[in-house]
Design an enzyme around this catalytic site. Structure first.
Site, PDB file in Angstrom:
ATOM      1  N   CYS A 135      84.366  -3.487  56.692  1.00 26.03           N
ATOM      2  CA  CYS A 135      83.904  -2.977  55.405  1.00 26.03           C
ATOM      3  C   CYS A 135      82.455  -2.493  55.453  1.00 26.03           C
ATOM      4  O   CYS A 135      81.676  -2.891  56.316  1.00 26.03           O
ATOM      5  CB  CYS A 135      84.045  -4.059  54.340  1.00 26.03           C
TER       6      CYS A 135
ATOM      7  N   ASP B 288      85.498 -14.741  48.825  1.00 29.54           N
ATOM      8  CA  ASP B 288      84.146 -14.478  49.300  1.00 29.54           C
ATOM      9  C   ASP B 288      83.223 -15.577  48.799  1.00 29.54           C
ATOM     10  O   ASP B 288      83.541 -16.304  47.850  1.00 29.54           O
ATOM     11  CB  ASP B 288      83.674 -13.118  48.789  1.00 29.54           C
TER      12      ASP B 288
END
Length: 231
Positions: free
Chosen positions: A23, A149
């Site tokens: 990412c 996360d």
């Protein structure tokens, strides 16, 4: 002298293959390397305050470096309907990732504008309990997956890990594990959680240069994931 007899895997069994998302890519060379390394997905950040953010024109150019069957995930933080529409109508995204404070209803509305499936990022704090994650998963039941996360100041990309044991086994099949992963710890994370996928950004960057990917760290991360899969 006797010889060892190889043991075949059980009939019908298949080895676990963790999907990999790299990412925050913003350079064409990084996108091309991600493809060469066998990444399943790449992530473009459409959140201007982020040092990893790209604009629509940049994302279109980067997407041109992608072959078929590599997913393109667009990361958004509290986007407007107009911003989602502009990006989705120009960039060949295959999935949206909501990383802000969006409610389930807002995620569904925004995804309907783009006509795409979506992931919901769930931020895990020090006092988070497994039951909290189960409750969140139920709340976002229409999401295509749940990205776990670490809760940090801002919206992700802080390079901090959380207690992976907090993720209940029943959520592992929907889980995209993120938060402070790198080549040194991703194998342990996979062995503990067995998530569907892992997502990395800061862990493949040049130290001290947020948004600048390091080819050696990218390659090491992918190798570590594949090594954990065959153990």
């Amino acid at each position: 002298m006797s010889s060892a007899v190889p043991v075949s895997p059980a009939v019908g069994s298949t080895p676990h293959r963790t999907r990999i998302k790299l990412c925050g890519l913003s350079r064409r060379a990084d996108v091309e390397l991600a493809v060469d390394l066998g990444a399943d997905a790449i992530g473009f950040v459409f959140y201007p305050p982020s040092p990893r953010s790209v604009g629509v024109a940049e994302a279109i150019d980067l997407a041109c470096a992608l072959p078929p069957f590599v997913s393109v995930v667009g990361l958004f933080v509290n986007p407007t309907v107009d911003w989602i529409g502009e990006v989705a109508s120009n960039v060949p995204l295959t999935m949206l990732q909501f990383h802000g404070d969006e409610t389930a209803a807002q995620c569904e509305e925004l995804a309907s504008v783009a006509g795409l499936p979506w992931l919901r990022a769930l931020r895990v704090a020090a006092d988070t309990q497994p039951r909290d994650l189960v409750e969140s998963a139920l709340n976002y039941s229409s999401a295509g997956g749940l990205l776990f996360d670490t809760l940090v100041e801002g919206y992700g990309g802080g390079g901090k890990t959380f207690d992976w044991s907090l993720i209940p086994a029943e959520l592992a099949r929907r889980a995209v594990l993120s938060g402070g992963l790198n080549a040194q710890n991703v194998g342990d994370a996979i062995r503990r959680v067995r998530p569907h996928a892992v997502d990395v950004s800061s862990g493949i960057e040049v130290p001290g240069a947020r948004g600048v990917k390091d080819p050696a760290r990218m390659a090491a991360f992918v190798r570590a994931v594949r090594a954990a899969d065959v153990e």
